[in-house]
Design a protein around this motif. Structure first.
Motif, PDB file in Angstrom:
ATOM      1  N   GLN A   1       0.861  -1.156   0.021  1.00 42.09           N
ATOM      2  CA  GLN A   1      -0.020   0.127   0.082  1.00 42.09           C
ATOM      3  C   GLN A   1       1.052   1.356  -0.262  1.00 42.09           C
ATOM      4  O   GLN A   1       0.521   2.166  -0.605  1.00 42.09           O
ATOM      5  N   ALA A   2       1.978   1.439   0.785  1.00 34.44           N
ATOM      6  CA  ALA A   2       2.853   2.366   0.923  1.00 34.44           C
ATOM      7  C   ALA A   2       3.475   2.669  -0.290  1.00 34.44           C
ATOM      8  O   ALA A   2       3.614   3.636  -0.873  1.00 34.44           O
ATOM      9  N   LEU A   3       3.978   1.492  -1.015  1.00 35.44           N
ATOM     10  CA  LEU A   3       4.599   1.545  -2.441  1.00 35.44           C
ATOM     11  C   LEU A   3       3.496   2.064  -3.488  1.00 35.44           C
ATOM     12  O   LEU A   3       4.006   3.045  -4.330  1.00 35.44           O
ATOM     13  N   LEU A   4       2.322   1.556  -3.482  1.00 34.39           N
ATOM     14  CA  LEU A   4       1.402   1.994  -4.465  1.00 34.39           C
ATOM     15  C   LEU A   4       1.210   3.556  -4.305  1.00 34.39           C
ATOM     16  O   LEU A   4       0.685   4.557  -5.077  1.00 34.39           O
ATOM     17  N   ASP A   5       0.788   4.156  -2.938  1.00 32.96           N
ATOM     18  CA  ASP A   5       0.578   5.661  -2.634  1.00 32.96           C
ATOM     19  C   ASP A   5       1.563   6.460  -2.989  1.00 32.96           C
ATOM     20  O   ASP A   5       1.489   7.799  -3.111  1.00 32.96           O
ATOM     21  N   SER A   6       2.818   5.920  -3.222  1.00 32.41           N
ATOM     22  CA  SER A   6       3.943   6.884  -3.872  1.00 32.41           C
ATOM     23  C   SER A   6       4.138   6.793  -5.091  1.00 32.41           C
ATOM     24  O   SER A   6       4.950   7.780  -5.619  1.00 32.41           O
ATOM     25  N   LEU A   7       3.137   6.383  -5.829  1.00 37.12           N
ATOM     26  CA  LEU A   7       3.081   6.523  -7.446  1.00 37.12           C
ATOM     27  C   LEU A   7       2.114   7.603  -7.656  1.00 37.12           C
ATOM     28  O   LEU A   7       1.134   7.925  -7.206  1.00 37.12           O
ATOM     29  N   ASP A   8       2.262   8.321  -8.987  1.00 38.52           N
ATOM     30  CA  ASP A   8       1.577   9.328  -9.401  1.00 38.52           C
ATOM     31  C   ASP A   8       0.367   8.765 -10.013  1.00 38.52           C
ATOM     32  O   ASP A   8      -0.606   9.306 -10.258  1.00 38.52           O
ATOM     33  N   ALA A   9       0.582   7.452 -10.639  1.00 39.48           N
ATOM     34  CA  ALA A   9      -0.496   6.774 -11.460  1.00 39.48           C
ATOM     35  C   ALA A   9      -1.362   6.187 -10.543  1.00 39.48           C
ATOM     36  O   ALA A   9      -1.178   6.023  -9.523  1.00 39.48           O
ATOM     37  N   ALA A  10      -2.823   5.996 -11.106  1.00 35.08           N
ATOM     38  CA  ALA A  10      -3.677   5.717 -10.210  1.00 35.08           C
ATOM     39  C   ALA A  10      -3.792   4.094 -10.479  1.00 35.08           C
ATOM     40  O   ALA A  10      -3.626   3.801 -11.662  1.00 35.08           O
TER      41      ALA A  10
ATOM     42  N   VAL B   1     -13.456  -3.940  -5.408  1.00 38.29           N
ATOM     43  CA  VAL B   1     -12.357  -3.256  -5.408  1.00 38.29           C
ATOM     44  C   VAL B   1     -11.632  -3.528  -4.024  1.00 38.29           C
ATOM     45  O   VAL B   1     -12.335  -3.466  -2.989  1.00 38.29           O
ATOM     46  N   VAL B   2     -10.415  -4.000  -3.940  1.00 41.67           N
ATOM     47  CA  VAL B   2      -9.867  -4.541  -2.740  1.00 41.67           C
ATOM     48  C   VAL B   2      -8.569  -3.762  -2.421  1.00 41.67           C
ATOM     49  O   VAL B   2      -7.985  -3.682  -1.262  1.00 41.67           O
ATOM     50  N   LEU B   3      -8.148  -3.172  -3.480  1.00 41.27           N
ATOM     51  CA  LEU B   3      -6.849  -1.988  -3.247  1.00 41.27           C
ATOM     52  C   LEU B   3      -6.923  -0.880  -4.313  1.00 41.27           C
ATOM     53  O   LEU B   3      -7.120  -1.112  -5.301  1.00 41.27           O
ATOM     54  N   ALA B   4      -6.530   0.277  -3.608  1.00 41.50           N
ATOM     55  CA  ALA B   4      -6.612   1.594  -4.357  1.00 41.50           C
ATOM     56  C   ALA B   4      -5.441   2.419  -3.859  1.00 41.50           C
ATOM     57  O   ALA B   4      -5.228   2.264  -2.455  1.00 41.50           O
ATOM     58  N   ASN B   5      -4.732   3.049  -4.534  1.00 43.23           N
ATOM     59  CA  ASN B   5      -3.825   4.086  -4.174  1.00 43.23           C
ATOM     60  C   ASN B   5      -4.274   5.559  -3.982  1.00 43.23           C
ATOM     61  O   ASN B   5      -5.372   5.493  -4.270  1.00 43.23           O
ATOM     62  N   ASP B   6      -3.682   6.352  -3.232  1.00 40.64           N
ATOM     63  CA  ASP B   6      -4.056   7.522  -3.169  1.00 40.64           C
ATOM     64  C   ASP B   6      -4.455   8.514  -4.433  1.00 40.64           C
ATOM     65  O   ASP B   6      -5.438   9.194  -4.346  1.00 40.64           O
ATOM     66  N   ALA B   7      -3.579   8.084  -5.443  1.00 41.59           N
ATOM     67  CA  ALA B   7      -3.906   8.937  -6.729  1.00 41.59           C
ATOM     68  C   ALA B   7      -5.161   8.109  -7.271  1.00 41.59           C
ATOM     69  O   ALA B   7      -6.291   8.915  -7.845  1.00 41.59           O
ATOM     70  N   ALA B   8      -5.573   6.933  -6.966  1.00 47.99           N
ATOM     71  CA  ALA B   8      -6.779   6.547  -7.634  1.00 47.99           C
ATOM     72  C   ALA B   8      -8.105   6.999  -6.526  1.00 47.99           C
ATOM     73  O   ALA B   8      -8.883   7.400  -7.274  1.00 47.99           O
TER      74      ALA B   8
END
Length: 316
Positions: free
Chosen positions: A175-184, A194-201
């Motif tokens: 989750q921390a890794l995905l949240d660091s990405l700019d892409a959704a 939906v079971v996983l989504a990052n901040d951009a999404a």
């Protein structure tokens, strides 16, 4: 006054008030305390230099006994994991002087002894003879069997708790890794939830992120590049949930290598980190992926820890 250098450790060990046996990594007996010799009716010369299962073989009158198997499993665990193993009370008959075997019940503990470099040098096998206690109970044998069942159940529960904790830790790292990405980035279960989504999404979709992906087209007003509305079954994520291979290195038409080259050719995406995942493991396949512009190439199967580590390295 004696110093550490002059203390006779072998003499101290032999007179220790506990039944102790020392094994090397090959499970060969290298030393035994006097209390152990008394408990097992053995002599030191008769034990040292012999394998533990050679010195204490199976009782031919009870070939189905689990004593040897239980001890072997415990010792192998200590060798493998360098950790103390407390065994359940179990029956392990010992050879009787003059022939035959004595029925005995033991409560053993196996302890690793490692050097400064962490290499296992010996295993200290300690036993307590609990035969009198077990046989004094009307349900003595049943008691030993119940103790083993409880131990097995506890070990299984501990393993499940450890696995759950590890899974939770891996999820937090991902989750921390995905949240660091700019892409959704959105991940769905097999049922489309939906079971996983990052901040951009979450920023992009807002409260609509709870809507099933099958409805994203009309709800989010998504369109194809040519302006046509995306229908319920046309969203790549939905097609993937239905088992379709949306993008793969071996698909006809536009494959993963082509997409990689296109991303590198477009100034807007030329610097996007690309990690290829493939079952193709020949050196030529690796080279083809890197030549197409991939920053890294992982061959299936792989562990999630390695995937997370490589992704983290790419986005630093």
């Amino acid at each position: 006054m004696e110093t550490t250098a002059t203390v006779g450790y072998r003499l101290l060990f032999r007179h220790a008030p506990a039944a102790l046996l020392v094994l090397d990594p090959h499970l060969t007996i290298v030393e035994a305390s006097d209390a152990y010799l008394a408990a097992t009716m053995c002599t030191r010369d008769g034990l040292i230099g012999r394998g533990v299962f050679e010195a204490f073989p199976v009782n031919p009158d009870d070939p189905e006994s689990s004593g040897i198997a239980a001890l072997d499993a415990s010792l192998r665990r200590v060798l493998r994991e360098h950790t103390t193993d407390v065994m359940a009370i179990h029956q392990y008959d010992i050879p009787r002087v003059g022939g035959g075997f004595d029925r005995r019940f033991w409560a053993p503990v196996n302890e690793p002894v490692c050097d400064e470099d962490g290499q296992l040098r010996w295993i200290v096998h300690r036993v307590d003879d609990v035969t009198a206690y077990v046989e004094s109970r009307p349900d003595g044998l049943r008691f030993a069997q119940l103790a083993e069942q409880v131990r097995t159940s506890n070990a299984r529960a501990e393993a499940e708790v450890f696995a759950h904790q590890r899974l939770h830790q891996e999820h937090q790292v991902l989750q921390a890794l995905l949240d660091s990405l700019d892409a959704a980035v959105v991940g769905c279960g097999h049922d489309g939830r939906v079971v996983l989504a990052n901040d951009a999404a979450r920023d992009l979709l807002g409260p609509q992120i709870t809507v099933p992906p099958t409805e994203w087209g009309p709800v989010l007003h998504l369109h194809h590049p040519d302006g046509r509305p995306i229908g319920p079954g046309e969203l790549p994520l939905v097609r993937a949930l239905h088992g379709e291979r949306v993008l793969d290195l071996v698909m006809p038409g536009l494959n993963g290598l082509d997409v990689c080259r296109a991303l590198r050719a477009d100034p807007a995406t030329a610097d996007v980190p690309i990690l290829m995942l493939s079952a193709y493991a020949m050196p030529a396949d690796l080279q083809a992926g890197l030549d197409a512009g991939a920053d890294d190439y992982m061959m299936k199967p792989f562990h999630s820890d390695e995937l997370i580590a490589r992704c983290t390295a790419l986005i630093k």
